[in-house]
Design a protein around this motif. Structure first.
Motif, short mmCIF file in Angstrom:
data_model
loop_
_atom_site.label_atom_id
_atom_site.label_comp_id
_atom_site.label_asym_id
_atom_site.label_seq_id
_atom_site.Cartn_x
_atom_site.Cartn_y
_atom_site.Cartn_z
N SER A 115 6.98 10.27 -7.60
CA SER A 115 5.79 10.72 -6.86
C SER A 115 4.47 10.19 -7.44
CB SER A 115 5.72 12.25 -6.72
OG SER A 115 5.31 12.86 -7.92
N LEU A 116 4.56 9.45 -8.53
CA LEU A 116 3.35 8.87 -9.12
C LEU A 116 3.20 7.45 -8.57
CD1 LEU A 116 2.44 9.03 -12.93
CD2 LEU A 116 1.54 7.38 -11.31
N ASP A 117 2.40 7.33 -7.52
CA ASP A 117 2.32 6.04 -6.81
C ASP A 117 0.98 5.34 -6.96
OD1 ASP A 117 4.87 6.52 -5.80
OD2 ASP A 117 4.07 7.61 -4.06
N VAL A 118 0.02 6.04 -7.57
CA VAL A 118 -1.33 5.48 -7.66
C VAL A 118 -1.88 5.76 -9.06
CG1 VAL A 118 -3.70 5.58 -6.73
CG2 VAL A 118 -1.75 6.03 -5.22
N VAL A 119 -2.54 4.77 -9.66
CA VAL A 119 -3.21 5.01 -10.96
C VAL A 119 -4.70 4.72 -10.81
CG1 VAL A 119 -1.21 4.65 -12.46
CG2 VAL A 119 -2.58 2.67 -11.75
N ILE A 120 -5.51 5.41 -11.60
CA ILE A 120 -6.97 5.26 -11.48
C ILE A 120 -7.61 4.95 -12.84
CG2 ILE A 120 -7.33 6.63 -9.39
CD1 ILE A 120 -8.04 9.03 -11.23
N PRO A 121 -7.20 3.83 -13.47
CA PRO A 121 -7.85 3.53 -14.76
C PRO A 121 -9.35 3.37 -14.57
CG PRO A 121 -6.65 1.61 -13.92
CD PRO A 121 -6.30 2.76 -13.04
N LYS B 154 0.84 -1.20 0.00
CA LYS B 154 0.00 0.00 0.00
C LYS B 154 0.87 1.24 0.00
CE LYS B 154 -4.29 -1.67 1.85
NZ LYS B 154 -5.09 -1.79 3.05
N VAL B 155 0.31 2.33 -0.48
CA VAL B 155 1.07 3.59 -0.48
C VAL B 155 0.26 4.65 0.26
CG1 VAL B 155 2.33 3.11 -2.61
CG2 VAL B 155 0.12 4.24 -2.74
N GLN B 156 1.01 5.60 0.80
CA GLN B 156 0.39 6.67 1.59
C GLN B 156 0.07 7.84 0.66
OE1 GLN B 156 3.23 7.71 4.55
NE2 GLN B 156 1.90 9.28 5.45
N LEU B 157 -1.06 8.48 0.85
CA LEU B 157 -1.40 9.65 0.05
C LEU B 157 -0.78 10.90 0.68
CD1 LEU B 157 -5.18 9.04 -0.78
CD2 LEU B 157 -3.18 8.54 -2.20
N GLY B 158 0.23 11.42 0.03
CA GLY B 158 0.89 12.63 0.52
C GLY B 158 1.33 12.47 1.96
N LYS B 159 1.00 13.48 2.77
CA LYS B 159 1.40 13.45 4.18
C LYS B 159 0.26 12.93 5.06
CE LYS B 159 2.01 17.59 2.91
NZ LYS B 159 2.26 17.53 1.47
N SER B 160 -0.82 12.48 4.42
CA SER B 160 -2.00 12.07 5.21
C SER B 160 -1.79 10.68 5.79
CB SER B 160 -3.22 12.04 4.29
OG SER B 160 -3.16 10.88 3.47
N ASP B 161 -2.77 10.23 6.56
CA ASP B 161 -2.73 8.86 7.11
C ASP B 161 -3.43 7.87 6.20
OD1 ASP B 161 -1.53 9.86 9.38
OD2 ASP B 161 -3.47 10.26 10.36
N VAL B 162 -3.88 8.35 5.03
CA VAL B 162 -4.66 7.47 4.15
C VAL B 162 -3.71 6.60 3.34
CG1 VAL B 162 -6.38 7.40 2.31
CG2 VAL B 162 -6.44 9.26 4.00
N GLU B 163 -3.89 5.28 3.46
CA GLU B 163 -3.07 4.34 2.70
C GLU B 163 -3.95 3.62 1.70
OE1 GLU B 163 -0.97 1.69 5.23
OE2 GLU B 163 0.68 3.12 5.40
N VAL B 164 -3.47 3.47 0.48
CA VAL B 164 -4.28 2.84 -0.56
C VAL B 164 -3.45 1.85 -1.36
CG1 VAL B 164 -5.75 4.88 -0.78
CG2 VAL B 164 -3.82 4.62 -2.33
N PHE B 165 -4.17 0.92 -1.99
CA PHE B 165 -3.55 0.02 -2.95
C PHE B 165 -3.27 0.82 -4.23
CE2 PHE B 165 -4.16 -3.52 -6.08
CZ PHE B 165 -3.08 -4.28 -5.67
N PRO B 166 -2.09 0.65 -4.84
CA PRO B 166 -1.69 1.54 -5.96
C PRO B 166 -2.57 1.47 -7.21
CG PRO B 166 0.18 0.27 -5.16
CD PRO B 166 -1.02 -0.26 -4.45
N ILE B 167 -3.27 0.36 -7.41
CA ILE B 167 -4.19 0.31 -8.56
C ILE B 167 -5.57 0.65 -8.00
CG2 ILE B 167 -5.10 -1.03 -10.48
CD1 ILE B 167 -2.05 -0.87 -10.50
N ALA B 168 -6.05 1.83 -8.37
CA ALA B 168 -7.36 2.28 -7.89
C ALA B 168 -8.36 2.16 -9.04
CB ALA B 168 -7.24 3.71 -7.38
N LEU B 169 -9.58 2.63 -8.80
CA LEU B 169 -10.60 2.55 -9.85
C LEU B 169 -11.20 3.93 -10.09
CD1 LEU B 169 -12.48 0.85 -11.72
CD2 LEU B 169 -14.06 0.71 -9.77
N GLY B 170 -11.13 4.38 -11.33
CA GLY B 170 -11.81 5.60 -11.74
C GLY B 170 -13.26 5.26 -12.04
N THR B 171 -14.20 6.02 -11.46
CA THR B 171 -15.61 5.63 -11.60
C THR B 171 -16.44 6.64 -12.39
OG1 THR B 171 -16.29 6.68 -9.53
CG2 THR B 171 -15.50 4.39 -9.39
#
Ligand code: NAP
Length: 313
Positions: free
Chosen positions: A271-277, A4-21
């Motif tokens: 700095s590109l750690d997440v994609v939202i196909p 998982k990767v952290q979003l900026g300086k926040s506490d939010v951690e996400v899986f790098p492959i996200a979903l654009g809706t």
């Protein structure tokens, strides 16, 4: 265990492959969208390890947020992260406008929370810059909401580098979402700033509506937002198809589709750690997860850089 990767300086951690809706209820963007299928795409994504869902007020408008909110109901709140965006409004003549007014943004967050049926939003973006609000004041409104726990991370989208710097004067911006793909690499000039300031860069339109997925040929025809995109027209379209074709060897080497090579390349950028196909079909979501298993070699990265130079005319 999935990385998982952290979003900026926040506490939010996400899986790098996200979903654009934007194709989940985005009736103003695509024709004949099936809402049940859209919700199924969201559920399939979450069941397969995706954690971040990217929506916005303007997709629908409103409908994408509502459907995403319905689709996540069967999951526990720690299984998903929701990113949404606001800035648009419609006047009495139904004409669209943009505002970054601090009070307006606060109201928009409340409206998004209601449509999503949530107590908090994991990442809230200012979707587009307006012409008059100082960007640090717009972000300060979001920081207040963050302090109240209504949002967990702050993002801006479609901001120029200057606007981003103004927005981040107090260091509160966690994510910037910009158009970025192999056919339009101009926004790479932002990478230095995002890397140095702990800001996650999330590229939108990563597959150029499927063009970079290698799924079209010279006789493909379009009647949706693709029809208005110059990348899909005339000689430019043919040239783009030829470039995409050159990625097939690399895809074959890794036993994946061209789309996954393109997404894997993005994840090699600073700095590109997440994609939202985006996806309209569940199997695309599952397939796109293959991206994380791909380790591109230096010579493959070099080849991609040559086919798709940063400053293409
Ligand atoms: P995209 O990701 O470049 O393209 C999505 C399309 O690519 C899908 O609809 C699908 O086309 C195709 N696709 C996806 N995976 C595939 C695969 N494995 N194989 C073959 N085709 C595949 O474009 P986008 O959906 O416009 O952008 C992604 C997300 O970015 C949006 O959902 C939205 O959340 C966000 N966005 C943000 C902004 C902003 O202003 N911040 C603007 C635009 C988009 P088919 O449907 O034809 O199968």
């Amino acid at each position: 265990m999935m990385k998982k990767v952290q979003l900026g300086k926040s506490d939010v951690e996400v899986f790098p492959i996200a979903l654009g809706t934007n194709a989940v209820g985005g009736h103003n963007l695509y024709n004949n969208l099936d809402e049940e299928q859209g919700k199924e795409v969201v559920r399939t994504a979450l069941k397969n390890g995706v954690t971040l869902l990217d929506t916005a007020f303007i997709y629908g408008p409103e409908r994408s947020e509502e459907l995403v909110g319905e689709a996540v109901k069967e999951f526990s709140r720690d299984e998903y992260k929701i990113a949404t965006k606001g800035a648009h409004y419609f006047d009495e003549n139904n004409e669209e406008h943009i505002s970054n007014n601090p009070q307006f943004l606060k109201e928009q967050v409340e409206n998004s929370l209601r449509r999503l049926q949530l107590d908090y939003i994991d990442l809230y973006y200012i979707h587009f810059p307006d012409n008059d609000t100082p960007k640090d004041q717009a972000v300060a409104a979001l920081k207040e909401l963050k302090d109240q726990g209504k949002i967990k991370a702050i993002g801006v989208s479609n901001f120029s580098l200057e606007q981003l710097k103004e927005a981040n004067k107090d260091g509160y911006v966690d994510v910037v979402q910009m158009e970025y793909n192999l056919l339009n690499r101009g926004n790479e000039h932002i990478f230095n700033y995002t890397s140095e300031n702990d800001i996650t860069f999330i590229p939108y339109f990563p597959l150029v509506s499927g063009l970079l997925a290698g799924k079209y040929n010279k006789s493909s025809r379009f009647d949706d937002l693709r029809a208005d995109n110059p990348a899909f027209q005339g000689d430019k379209f043919k040239e783009n198809l030829e470039k995409v074709d050159k990625l097939r060897d690399i895809a074959d080497n890794h036993d994946v589709e061209v789309a996954h090579i393109v997404l894997a390349f993005y994840l090699t950028r600073p700095s590109l750690d997440v994609v939202i196909p985006g996806a309209k079909k569940s199997d695309q979501v599952v397939e796109n997860l293959k991206t994380l298993d791909i380790k591109l070699t230096d010579s493959e990265i070099e080849k991609i850089n040559q086919i798709f130079p940063i400053y293409a005319e």
